[in-house]
Motif scaffolding. Sequence first.
Motif, PDB file in Angstrom:
ATOM      1  N   THR A 109       0.858  -1.193   0.000  1.00  0.00           N
ATOM      2  CA  THR A 109       0.000   0.000   0.000  1.00  0.00           C
ATOM      3  C   THR A 109       0.891   1.239   0.000  1.00  0.00           C
ATOM      4  OG1 THR A 109      -0.353   0.380   2.384  1.00  0.00           O
ATOM      5  CG2 THR A 109      -1.805  -1.234   1.285  1.00  0.00           C
ATOM      6  N   ASP A 111       0.445   4.347   1.148  1.00  0.00           N
ATOM      7  CA  ASP A 111       0.470   5.127   2.389  1.00  0.00           C
ATOM      8  C   ASP A 111       0.649   4.274   3.633  1.00  0.00           C
ATOM      9  OD1 ASP A 111       0.116   7.700   1.190  1.00  0.00           O
ATOM     10  OD2 ASP A 111      -1.996   7.219   0.870  1.00  0.00           O
ATOM     11  N   ALA A 113      -1.047   1.809   4.749  1.00  0.00           N
ATOM     12  CA  ALA A 113      -2.398   2.037   5.266  1.00  0.00           C
ATOM     13  C   ALA A 113      -2.900   0.841   6.071  1.00  0.00           C
ATOM     14  CB  ALA A 113      -3.350   2.319   4.105  1.00  0.00           C
ATOM     15  N   ILE A 128      -9.465   2.981   8.065  1.00  0.00           N
ATOM     16  CA  ILE A 128      -8.059   2.894   7.666  1.00  0.00           C
ATOM     17  C   ILE A 128      -7.271   4.002   8.365  1.00  0.00           C
ATOM     18  CG2 ILE A 128      -6.422   3.051   5.746  1.00  0.00           C
ATOM     19  CD1 ILE A 128      -8.106   0.542   5.567  1.00  0.00           C
ATOM     20  N   PRO A 130      -3.459   5.408   7.945  1.00  0.00           N
ATOM     21  CA  PRO A 130      -2.132   5.374   7.328  1.00  0.00           C
ATOM     22  C   PRO A 130      -1.039   5.760   8.318  1.00  0.00           C
ATOM     23  CG  PRO A 130      -3.695   6.647   6.002  1.00  0.00           C
ATOM     24  CD  PRO A 130      -4.314   6.436   7.348  1.00  0.00           C
ATOM     25  N   TYR A 147      -9.133   1.951  -1.237  1.00  0.00           N
ATOM     26  CA  TYR A 147      -8.109   0.998  -0.824  1.00  0.00           C
ATOM     27  C   TYR A 147      -7.406   0.406  -2.036  1.00  0.00           C
ATOM     28  CZ  TYR A 147      -5.707  -2.407   2.081  1.00  0.00           C
ATOM     29  OH  TYR A 147      -4.733  -3.134   2.718  1.00  0.00           O
ATOM     30  N   ASP A 150      -4.874   2.773  -3.418  1.00  0.00           N
ATOM     31  CA  ASP A 150      -3.644   2.888  -2.648  1.00  0.00           C
ATOM     32  C   ASP A 150      -2.721   1.698  -2.906  1.00  0.00           C
ATOM     33  OD1 ASP A 150      -2.597   4.903  -0.721  1.00  0.00           O
ATOM     34  OD2 ASP A 150      -2.315   3.145   0.553  1.00  0.00           O
TER      35      ASP A 150
END
Length: 278
Positions: A109, A111, A113, A128, A130, A147, A150
């Motif tokens: 991912t 970030d 996350a 979520i 991050p 999601y 990301d």
Amino acid sequence: MRSGSEFVRGVRFGGVACAVAALACATLPAAGAQEAAGATCEKPVYLTLDTGHMGIAPLVADVLKRQDVRVTFFAAAERTQTDGDSLDDHWAPWWKARAAEGHEFASHTYDHAYWRGDVKGTPPSFRIKPSAGPQTGKESVWRAADYCADIRKSSDRLAAITGKKPLPLFRAPGGKTSPALLAVAKDCGYAHVGWSPAGFLGDELPSETFSNQKLLAQALGSIRSGDILLAHLGIWSRKDPWAPANLEPLIVGLKAKGFCFRTLRQHPDYRAWIASHP
């Protein structure tokens, strides 16, 4: 950065000295010969490395090259010791060099996350939080499309800086998921990869209570054929870094036990998925 306590499984310790691993290194065939023999190796293991502060990334690259080992990197845009992130332009040449060496890549991912919980309702959405990027430390609700975006953002960035298409795989930060989250990720083309209980190498655990010697002994005593191993490219919280002391002795020790190293492209649980998502 996630806490190592999230990962503790059943721990079994034994005694081992790094000198033993060094002696084993002297008795192993040359690295190239070891890999060539790996075509018939019946004891594969799958070393995976997640991003982190990247401070040990050059050392890790040197060890992998010297030992002729290929791994799978899971990348997020995490804060680094170079005042940027692990997928920025500063690190782009490093990633490109790893691609040239034959390593594989996948998303962690963008970030970093963390999944914190499912939100009731249709279509699916998730809480979520991050630990990288502009929303660091802030929990919010992401839709399925958020999601997926990301996950894809990391994969796209890896492709752009390496010139190599990443695997259609991802690893959720902390390994934290739900059936709904995994279903959403699969619908957008990404299968999740965790790690084996014995494959948690412990580089996120506090060095005050989990010394490098203990962690090396645990790994060499408990890793089995087929295990997915997990370590990182730098952990902020650990005072005595794991990789400088343990990465090469671990690789050497496992080779001495007849193990060979493979990327997740060759893992039996993911081969068909990867082939069907070119």
